[in-house]
Design a protein around this motif. Structure first.
Motif, PDB file in Angstrom:
ATOM      1  N   UNK A  30       0.837  -1.200   0.000  1.00 19.76           N
ATOM      2  CA  UNK A  30       0.000   0.000   0.000  1.00 19.76           C
ATOM      3  C   UNK A  30       0.871   1.248   0.000  1.00 19.76           C
ATOM      4  N   UNK A  31       2.019   1.140  -0.605  1.00 18.44           N
ATOM      5  CA  UNK A  31       2.943   2.266  -0.678  1.00 18.44           C
ATOM      6  C   UNK A  31       2.394   3.378  -1.546  1.00 18.44           C
ATOM      7  N   UNK A  32       3.222   4.340  -1.852  1.00 14.80           N
ATOM      8  CA  UNK A  32       2.745   5.482  -2.630  1.00 14.80           C
ATOM      9  C   UNK A  32       2.261   5.034  -4.006  1.00 14.80           C
ATOM     10  N   UNK A  33       1.088   5.474  -4.354  1.00 14.16           N
ATOM     11  CA  UNK A  33       0.501   5.103  -5.633  1.00 14.16           C
ATOM     12  C   UNK A  33       0.231   6.341  -6.457  1.00 14.16           C
ATOM     13  N   UNK A  34      -0.578   6.203  -7.480  1.00 12.15           N
ATOM     14  CA  UNK A  34      -0.908   7.348  -8.327  1.00 12.15           C
ATOM     15  C   UNK A  34      -1.653   8.425  -7.534  1.00 12.15           C
ATOM     16  N   UNK A  35      -1.593   9.622  -8.021  1.00 14.12           N
ATOM     17  CA  UNK A  35      -2.254  10.728  -7.337  1.00 14.12           C
ATOM     18  C   UNK A  35      -3.768  10.648  -7.524  1.00 14.12           C
ATOM     19  N   UNK A  36      -4.477  11.405  -6.716  1.00 12.32           N
ATOM     20  CA  UNK A  36      -5.930  11.450  -6.820  1.00 12.32           C
ATOM     21  C   UNK A  36      -6.357  12.011  -8.177  1.00 12.32           C
ATOM     22  N   UNK A  37      -5.570  12.953  -8.694  1.00  8.86           N
ATOM     23  CA  UNK A  37      -5.876  13.520 -10.012  1.00  8.86           C
ATOM     24  C   UNK A  37      -5.793  12.451 -11.101  1.00  8.86           C
ATOM     25  N   UNK A 100       1.853   3.565 -13.059  1.00 11.61           N
ATOM     26  CA  UNK A 100       2.206   4.762 -12.294  1.00 11.61           C
ATOM     27  C   UNK A 100       2.561   4.404 -10.857  1.00 11.61           C
ATOM     28  N   UNK A 101       1.832   3.447 -10.267  1.00 10.47           N
ATOM     29  CA  UNK A 101       2.136   3.013  -8.902  1.00 10.47           C
ATOM     30  C   UNK A 101       3.504   2.348  -8.840  1.00 10.47           C
ATOM     31  N   UNK A 102       3.843   1.599  -9.868  1.00  8.95           N
ATOM     32  CA  UNK A 102       5.151   0.937  -9.895  1.00  8.95           C
ATOM     33  C   UNK A 102       6.279   1.950 -10.047  1.00  8.95           C
ATOM     34  N   UNK A 103       6.056   2.977 -10.833  1.00 10.89           N
ATOM     35  CA  UNK A 103       7.092   3.999 -11.027  1.00 10.89           C
ATOM     36  C   UNK A 103       7.346   4.772  -9.745  1.00 10.89           C
ATOM     37  N   UNK A 104       6.318   4.948  -8.915  1.00  5.38           N
ATOM     38  CA  UNK A 104       6.459   5.738  -7.695  1.00  5.38           C
ATOM     39  C   UNK A 104       6.971   4.917  -6.519  1.00  5.38           C
ATOM     40  N   UNK A 110       9.976  -4.423  -2.625  1.00  5.77           N
ATOM     41  CA  UNK A 110       9.430  -5.480  -3.470  1.00  5.77           C
ATOM     42  C   UNK A 110       8.016  -5.130  -3.865  1.00  5.77           C
ATOM     43  N   UNK A 111       7.586  -5.673  -4.981  1.00  8.55           N
ATOM     44  CA  UNK A 111       6.238  -5.430  -5.467  1.00  8.55           C
ATOM     45  C   UNK A 111       5.239  -6.276  -4.721  1.00  8.55           C
ATOM     46  N   UNK A 112       3.985  -6.172  -5.070  1.00 13.22           N
ATOM     47  CA  UNK A 112       2.964  -6.969  -4.391  1.00 13.22           C
ATOM     48  C   UNK A 112       3.159  -8.447  -4.693  1.00 13.22           C
TER      49      UNK A 112
END
Length: 114
Positions: A30-37, A100-104, A110-112
């Motif tokens: 649940x790390x940083x993901x895409x923005x709300x926008x 976008x979540x992966x880039x951030x 590690x990934x999910x």
């Protein structure tokens, strides 16, 4: 009393925290993901594509329907066109948001787990 508690007793749910890099107990990232926008833009893209798909569906039926009452075929064309367009753009939007979540994600994390 057992570890699981008494029958009928409610256990408090564990929720993910808003802290960067926080994880839930099931290993979901649940790390940083895409923005709300970005989410809003993806949602609006799906809605607009559904409207345009409906217009295309009505146009195709209107061009091929000759004589008689064509309202039911036009409605079916609109529904099918809207669903097809919205599902197609929805798939692309989900893939883009995941990228976008992966880039951030911070380096070295590690990934999910799938």
């Amino acid at each position: 009393m057992t570890e699981e508690g008494e029958p009928g007793e409610r256990r408090p749910e564990r929720r993910a925290t808003a802290e960067p890099g926080a994880t839930r107990d099931d290993g979901f990232d649940v790390g940083p993901g895409p923005s709300r926008a970005a989410f809003l833009l993806a949602y609006l893209g799906v809605v607009v594509s559904g409207l345009l798909g409906a217009a295309i569906g009505v146009g195709l039926v209107d061009a091929s329907c000759h004589g008689g009452d064509c309202t039911v075929p036009k409605a079916i064309g609109a529904i099918v066109g809207a669903i097809c367009a919205a599902v197609g753009v929805g798939v692309v939007a989900v893939l883009a948001l995941r990228a976008m979540a992966e880039w951030r994600r911070p380096p070295g994390s590690s990934g999910p787990s799938i």
